[in-house]
Write an enzyme that holds these catalytic residues in place. Structure first.
Site, mmCIF file in Angstrom:
data_model
loop_
_atom_site.group_PDB
_atom_site.id
_atom_site.type_symbol
_atom_site.label_atom_id
_atom_site.label_comp_id
_atom_site.label_asym_id
_atom_site.label_seq_id
_atom_site.Cartn_x
_atom_site.Cartn_y
_atom_site.Cartn_z
ATOM 1 N N GLU A 283 0.833 -1.202 0.000
ATOM 2 C CA GLU A 283 0.000 0.000 0.000
ATOM 3 C C GLU A 283 0.866 1.250 0.000
ATOM 4 O OE1 GLU A 283 -3.636 -1.598 2.860
ATOM 5 O OE2 GLU A 283 -1.991 -0.462 3.730
ATOM 6 N N LYS B 145 1.983 4.680 1.620
ATOM 7 C CA LYS B 145 2.025 5.183 2.999
ATOM 8 C C LYS B 145 1.879 6.700 2.958
ATOM 9 C CE LYS B 145 4.406 4.620 7.393
ATOM 10 N NZ LYS B 145 3.873 5.868 7.925
ATOM 11 N N ARG C 230 -3.143 9.280 11.204
ATOM 12 C CA ARG C 230 -3.769 7.964 11.257
ATOM 13 C C ARG C 230 -4.996 8.074 12.151
ATOM 14 N NH1 ARG C 230 -0.985 2.176 12.907
ATOM 15 N NH2 ARG C 230 -2.856 0.888 12.682
ATOM 16 N N ARG D 127 -4.012 8.250 16.614
ATOM 17 C CA ARG D 127 -3.080 7.146 16.850
ATOM 18 C C ARG D 127 -2.880 6.895 18.344
ATOM 19 N NH1 ARG D 127 2.297 5.360 14.523
ATOM 20 N NH2 ARG D 127 3.564 4.837 16.324
ATOM 21 N N GLU E 95 -5.834 6.845 6.848
ATOM 22 C CA GLU E 95 -4.907 7.964 6.983
ATOM 23 C C GLU E 95 -5.546 9.189 6.341
ATOM 24 O OE1 GLU E 95 -0.767 8.906 8.276
ATOM 25 O OE2 GLU E 95 -1.956 7.077 8.427
ATOM 26 N N PHE F 10 -7.697 1.916 5.100
ATOM 27 C CA PHE F 10 -6.853 0.754 4.788
ATOM 28 C C PHE F 10 -7.200 -0.497 5.589
ATOM 29 C CE2 PHE F 10 -4.223 3.416 7.710
ATOM 30 C CZ PHE F 10 -4.184 2.567 8.805
ATOM 31 N N LYS G 8 6.998 -1.338 7.069
ATOM 32 C CA LYS G 8 7.037 -0.048 6.381
ATOM 33 C C LYS G 8 8.410 0.176 5.759
ATOM 34 C CE LYS G 8 7.797 2.413 10.768
ATOM 35 N NZ LYS G 8 7.245 3.420 11.696
#
EC number: 6.5.1.1
Length: 572
Positions: free
Chosen positions: A239, A241, A246, A261, A291, A331, A412
């Site tokens: 995906e 980023k 978030r 978050r 996000e 997501f 990530k």
């Protein structure tokens, strides 16, 4: 339990510098709690009246508290201010000024009074309520209530330490995993404690996702290249980023709540996201993650995080929403119409998410494709970076949603900077040094920073940071840190260095560095065979990360992995 007894426990917690002793004190304290009191005791021990996601703040400034102390003790405000300047702690001021015995109030009575203060509108009425409460307290009780009211309890107790104490109540550390799981699904340690008292471990093990209780967010590990992603995950979802906020969105009928978050309630800051959810999502109950990132309506380009962060505000919300609109890239789907999706494989959650999202311009599924090709991942990564995104995320197709955990189910890969580490590092400020030369006049010259160690619920030092801030930022930093300074090293801080000023581990900053090295001066990763880790030439990137708690800083294990990756890259 009487609040006087709870205050005595607080005093013992404050005085210890041993985490083991802290855990024993908490276990003893919670062992005496009743079903009616235990949630309140947990909240108060954390310096809260309710979990942060409830969005209820006491709203009492130091000035207001000073006025209440002055009037309740018949002391001139100038004298109260003088004492505060001398001690730097309004709790100590209350301890010195309160010269009456109090009314022997229970924990429940004191808690209800504090809750009333939080929900009271108008400064005059707040002062009257605080005065009434103070008149019912002894000096030791007043010390801790004052600190709680102004948001500076300073006991140093973290979630993990309380979880360990709760586990000890029901037989020992082997039950810690069950309690952690329940907490990760509801983010309310008071509710977990109450359930444990009422229903025992069976009640804890049957915990399920509930709309309106934010799920502690799953976290990703990091790697330095696409080859490592394929080696660890094989065929996986990749995906984009996004460099934004978030968010976790909860919907029940026409009620929508949005959490950050670090589980703060942010619903009022994002009226456009709330409106879009109500307009486009027709399901009755839902929890999804995404996000949110600001964009230019004319060009469609995304703004950098420095612009997006401006949407986090209490005032001028609608004006900024109009000037800097948001897109929410969803997501993950965690809950839908009574069904908990967290245990389902990622690919099933993702397919269902795409199925329920109608076509619209505000709530979109994040860009994603499935591959096991290193070249395809590299190409997607380069494209994402070229478009100003932060990088990419890779996810194991069959992995459940591991609430509150960081592992290689999610990986990530972020854009790197030549001559520095492949990623920035989030560290916690645990103290500061006065500085020399031109910094001497500022009274602060360098920060002592640390990483979080979840295994021990402690903060282990990794670096002194002395560059990256402007003079104005150093001045502001000192003001903020002096508000949370401590007379000794915090019980959860593991340090070989002696800071000039110790502070409560509260503020997170992001730093970049040239490399990770080994150093005998620091405790992060230190063993009997190896010295600790340290950052070479660290410099701050930006200011305080208001979106992160101390426990959201990078962990010792993460830095160890980065160190290994760094060595592997240098060899290659």
């Amino acid at each position: 339990m009487k609040f006087k007894e709870l205050s005595q426990y607080f005093q013992r917690l404050e005085e210890t510098t041993s985490r083991l002793e802290m855990s024993n004190i908490l276990a003893d304290m919670l062992g005496k709690a009743t079903y009616e009191d235990i949630d309140k005791m947990v909240y108060l021990t954390l310096g809260e009246i309710l979990p942060p996601f409830r969005g209820i703040e006491l709203g009492v400034s130091e000035k207001l508290m000073t006025e209440a102390l002055s009037k309740s003790s018949n002391t001139k405000i100038s004298e109260v201010e003088k004492l505060y300047k001398l001690t730097g702690d309004l709790g100590e001021v209350a301890y010195k000024l309160v010269n009456w015995e109090g009314r022997d109030l229970t924990v429940g009575q004191v808690y209800d009074e504090i809750l009333d203060i939080a929900t009271t509108r108008g400064t005059k009425d707040k002062v009257l309520r605080i005065m009434s409460l103070l008149k019912g307290l002894s000096n030791l009780e007043a010390k801790y209530i004052t600190r709680i009211i102004v948001g500076r309890l300073r006991l140093g107790v973290g979630d993990a330490t309380l979880i360990e104490a709760l586990a000890n109540l029901v037989g020992g550390k082997e039950h810690k995993t069950d309690i952690e799981r329940a907490y990760n699904l509801c983010s309310d340690l008071g509710l977990v404690a109450k359930t444990l008292i009422q229903k025992g471990l069976e009640g804890i093990r049957s915990f399920k996702v509930q709309v309106g209780y934010p799920i502690r967010m799953a976290l990703a590990e990091r790697v330095t290249n696409a080859e490592e992603i394929v080696r660890r995950l094989g065929r996986c979802a990749v995906e984009a980023k996004y460099d934004g906020f978030r968010l976790q969105v909860h919907k029940k009928d026409k009620d929508v709540e949005i959490y950050s978050r670090n589980l703060e309630r942010m619903t009022d800051m994002f009226p456009d996201v709330k409106s879009a959810i109500l307009q486009h999502i027709k399901f009755r109950e839902l929890v999804l993650e995404g996000e949110a990132i600001t964009y230019n309506e004319e060009t469609g380009e995304f703004y950098p995080f420095q612009i997006t962060i401006q949407r986090k505000r209490k005032y001028g919300v609608y004006e900024y929403a109009k000037e800097f609109p948001l897109k929410l890239f969803a997501f993950d789907l965690l809950y839908l119409e009574g069904e908990d999706f967290t245990s389902k494989p990622f690919i099933d959650r993702r397919r269902k998410l795409e199925e329920i999202l109608p076509k619209n311009s505000l709530i979109l599924p994040s860009e994603m494709f499935i591959t096991d090709s290193v070249k395809e991942i590299e190409r997607f990564f380069e494209d994402a970076v070229a478009r100003g995104l932060e990088g990419i995320m890779a996810k194991r197709l069959d992995a459940p949603y591991t609430a509150g955990s960081r592992n290689f189910n999610w990986i990530k890969l972020k854009r790197s900077y030549k001559g520095s580490l492949a990623d920035t590092i989030d560290v916690v400020i645990v103290g500061y040094f006065y500085g020399k030369g031109s910094r001497a006049k500022l009274g602060i010259g360098a920060l002592l920073t640390a990483l979080y160690d979840p295994a021990t619920d402690t903060f282990k030092t990794v670096s002194k940071v002395g560059s990256g801030f402007t003079e104005e930022e150093w001045i502001k930093l000192k003001e903020m840190l002096d508000e949370i300074k401590l007379p000794h090293r915090h019980a959860r801080v593991d340090s070989l260095l002696e800071a000039d000023v110790w502070v409560e581990p509260k503020y997170v900053i992001t730093v970049n560095a040239d490399e990770i090295t080994r150093s005998p001066l620091h405790t992060a990763g230190r063993t009997t065979e190896e010295p600790g880790f340290a950052l070479r030439f660290p410099r701050a990137v930006g200011f305080i990360r208001s979106d992160k708690r101390a426990e959201d800083a990078n962990t010792v294990e993460e830095i160890e992995n980065m160190y290994k990756m760094q060595k592997r890259v240098s060899v290659e």
